[in-house]
Design a protein around this motif. Structure first.
Motif, PDB file in Angstrom:
ATOM      1  N   ILE A 162      -4.280   6.950  -0.902  1.00 30.46           N
ATOM      2  CA  ILE A 162      -4.672   8.677  -0.631  1.00 30.46           C
ATOM      3  C   ILE A 162      -4.819   8.985  -2.572  1.00 30.46           C
ATOM      4  N   GLU A 163      -5.570   9.788  -2.567  1.00 29.88           N
ATOM      5  CA  GLU A 163      -6.257  10.533  -3.965  1.00 29.88           C
ATOM      6  C   GLU A 163      -5.462  11.659  -4.396  1.00 29.88           C
TER       7      GLU A 163
ATOM      8  N   GLU B 168       0.537  -1.694  -0.062  1.00 25.59           N
ATOM      9  CA  GLU B 168       0.103  -0.014  -0.389  1.00 25.59           C
ATOM     10  C   GLU B 168       0.985   1.883   0.245  1.00 25.59           C
ATOM     11  N   PHE B 169      -0.069   1.712  -0.442  1.00 28.12           N
ATOM     12  CA  PHE B 169       0.800   3.598  -0.587  1.00 28.12           C
ATOM     13  C   PHE B 169       0.806   4.717   0.169  1.00 28.12           C
ATOM     14  N   GLY B 170       0.473   5.191   0.808  1.00 31.75           N
ATOM     15  CA  GLY B 170      -0.163   6.591   1.670  1.00 31.75           C
ATOM     16  C   GLY B 170      -0.502   5.943   2.831  1.00 31.75           C
ATOM     17  N   SER B 171      -1.277   7.174   3.057  1.00 29.85           N
ATOM     18  CA  SER B 171      -2.289   6.903   4.321  1.00 29.85           C
ATOM     19  C   SER B 171      -3.274   8.115   4.662  1.00 29.85           C
ATOM     20  N   LEU B 172      -4.626   7.061   3.872  1.00 28.22           N
ATOM     21  CA  LEU B 172      -5.619   7.583   4.177  1.00 28.22           C
ATOM     22  C   LEU B 172      -6.394   9.180   5.099  1.00 28.22           C
ATOM     23  N   GLN B 173      -4.815   8.781   6.475  1.00 27.29           N
ATOM     24  CA  GLN B 173      -5.414  10.163   7.786  1.00 27.29           C
ATOM     25  C   GLN B 173      -4.225  10.659   7.809  1.00 27.29           C
ATOM     26  N   ASP B 174      -3.286   9.992   6.516  1.00 26.62           N
ATOM     27  CA  ASP B 174      -1.564  11.350   7.208  1.00 26.62           C
ATOM     28  C   ASP B 174      -1.080  11.950   5.305  1.00 26.62           C
TER      29      ASP B 174
ATOM     30  N   LYS C 169      13.730   7.583  -3.532  1.00 22.19           N
ATOM     31  CA  LYS C 169      13.617   8.660  -4.658  1.00 22.19           C
ATOM     32  C   LYS C 169      12.594   8.761  -5.582  1.00 22.19           C
ATOM     33  N   GLU C 170      12.798   9.831  -6.545  1.00 23.74           N
ATOM     34  CA  GLU C 170      11.504   9.826  -7.221  1.00 23.74           C
ATOM     35  C   GLU C 170      10.605   8.913  -7.652  1.00 23.74           C
ATOM     36  N   PHE C 171       9.664   8.878  -8.115  1.00 23.62           N
ATOM     37  CA  PHE C 171       8.801   7.176  -8.048  1.00 23.62           C
ATOM     38  C   PHE C 171       7.266   7.997  -9.073  1.00 23.62           C
ATOM     39  N   ASP C 172       7.254   6.532  -9.944  1.00 27.02           N
ATOM     40  CA  ASP C 172       5.718   6.856 -10.724  1.00 27.02           C
ATOM     41  C   ASP C 172       4.988   6.131 -10.188  1.00 27.02           C
ATOM     42  N   ILE C 173       4.021   6.371  -9.665  1.00 32.62           N
ATOM     43  CA  ILE C 173       2.835   5.589  -8.544  1.00 32.62           C
ATOM     44  C   ILE C 173       2.038   4.534  -9.638  1.00 32.62           C
ATOM     45  N   ASP C 174       2.241   5.091 -10.825  1.00 34.51           N
ATOM     46  CA  ASP C 174       1.592   3.455 -12.042  1.00 34.51           C
ATOM     47  C   ASP C 174       2.623   2.662 -12.188  1.00 34.51           C
ATOM     48  N   GLU C 175       4.167   3.053 -12.004  1.00 33.54           N
ATOM     49  CA  GLU C 175       5.209   2.089 -12.346  1.00 33.54           C
ATOM     50  C   GLU C 175       5.368   0.954 -10.780  1.00 33.54           C
ATOM     51  N   ILE C 176       4.961   1.902  -9.532  1.00 36.47           N
ATOM     52  CA  ILE C 176       4.584   0.686  -8.655  1.00 36.47           C
ATOM     53  C   ILE C 176       3.418   0.226  -8.460  1.00 36.47           C
TER      54      ILE C 176
ATOM     55  N   ASN D 210       4.848  17.982 -10.535  1.00 38.83           N
ATOM     56  CA  ASN D 210       5.598  17.186 -11.398  1.00 38.83           C
ATOM     57  C   ASN D 210       4.624  15.895 -12.266  1.00 38.83           C
ATOM     58  N   ILE D 211       4.300  16.005 -13.170  1.00 38.48           N
ATOM     59  CA  ILE D 211       3.936  14.888 -14.008  1.00 38.48           C
ATOM     60  C   ILE D 211       3.300  13.202 -12.676  1.00 38.48           C
ATOM     61  N   LYS D 212       4.852  13.005 -13.350  1.00 33.24           N
ATOM     62  CA  LYS D 212       4.949  11.499 -12.509  1.00 33.24           C
ATOM     63  C   LYS D 212       4.499  11.271 -11.066  1.00 33.24           C
ATOM     64  N   ASP D 213       3.942  12.592 -10.529  1.00 36.06           N
ATOM     65  CA  ASP D 213       3.659  12.959  -8.731  1.00 36.06           C
ATOM     66  C   ASP D 213       2.851  14.068  -8.409  1.00 36.06           C
ATOM     67  N   THR D 214       1.200  13.517  -9.147  1.00 36.07           N
ATOM     68  CA  THR D 214       0.364  13.874  -9.133  1.00 36.07           C
ATOM     69  C   THR D 214      -0.751  14.190  -7.476  1.00 36.07           C
TER      70      THR D 214
END
Length: 251
Positions: A157-158, A39-45, A117-124, A226-230
């Motif tokens: 996270i939205e 899972e990536f991120g948290s709805l609470q944070d 590092k910089e990341f692309d959520i779609d790649e993950i 950054n388009i990679k990190d919305t």
């Protein structure tokens, strides 16, 4: 005939050796993986940018208080590079529990790692869902109790903005040295925002140093993303806003 007996004897030794290294699922009754996910991120944070490795375990059985541990094996170089590790060991031992009267069983165990590092959520997501990038194992001493390839990815996270692919977004062509210098300052001087009250479709995009950005400009404010990190947006300084407006007006 002696050759046949010798062959059977060797095969028996091999099977005994393999069984000593591996515990089949179900041999330790009630200890097995029910589900697992990354899972990536948290709805609470909203500022949480970590990867969370989670596994739900059914951990009741006939072996009273059997100790076992959990580990996550990172198979995909992209994922291991993002967190700087190839194996996550949870060194805290867990013990099996007797079956409760209400029949409710299972516990969730997890480990979290910051993305360095910089990341692309779609790649993950692609790596986890399609490449079988992570394996979770339950083990006791040197014996594996159960293992599973994780194929479920959740983004908790939205994104701040969902881009309409049919909308018209104007590209700012940075084909001159002075424009490149201006937009480098724009990126370096921008400030990350903890939250934003509203956001609409971006009107502009630009590409700088192999990175692509969305750009929002109003009369009083400017933002880039950054388009990679919305999931993150940055506010332009007043001086950057003024320079960007001048570049746009020139075009």
């Amino acid at each position: 005939m002696k050759k046949i007996y010798f062959f059977i004897f060797c095969c028996s030794l091999l099977l005994i050796g393999l069984s000593a290294c591996q515990v089949d699922r179900g041999e330790i009754k009630g200890v097995f993986i029910e589900s697992s996910s990354v899972e990536f991120g948290s709805l609470q944070d909203p500022d949480d940018r970590a990867l969370h490795f989670r596994v739900q375990i059914s951990d009741y059985g006939n072996d009273p208080e059997l100790e076992y541990k959990v580990r996550f094996l990172i198979q995909d170089p992209y994922i291991s590079d993002l967190i700087g590790e190839g194996k996550i060991e949870n060194n805290v031992p867990y013990k099996t529990q007797p079956l409760p009267n209400d029949g409710e069983v299972g516990m969730v165990i997890g480990s979290s790692r910051e993305i360095i590092k910089e990341f692309d959520i779609d790649e993950i997501r692609k790596s986890i869902e399609n490449e079988k990038a992570v394996i979770v194992e339950l083990y006791h001493l040197d014996k594996t109790i159960d293992r599973e390839e994780i194929t479920i990815f959740k983004a908790n996270i939205e994104p701040l903005v969902k881009i309409n692919p049919n909308s018209r977004i104007e590209n700012i062509n940075l084909n001159e040295t002075n424009k490149i210098s201006i937009f480098r300052r724009v990126v370096s001087d921008s400030t990350k925002q903890q939250s934003i009250s509203y956001i609409i479709q971006p009107k502009y995009t630009f590409k700088l140093d192999n990175e692509s950005y969305f750009l929002w400009i109003t009369e009083d404010e400017g933002y880039i993303m950054n388009i990679k990190d919305t999931f993150a947006i940055y506010k332009l300084s007043k001086s950057s806003l003024k320079e960007v407006k001048e570049v746009i007006q020139e075009d």
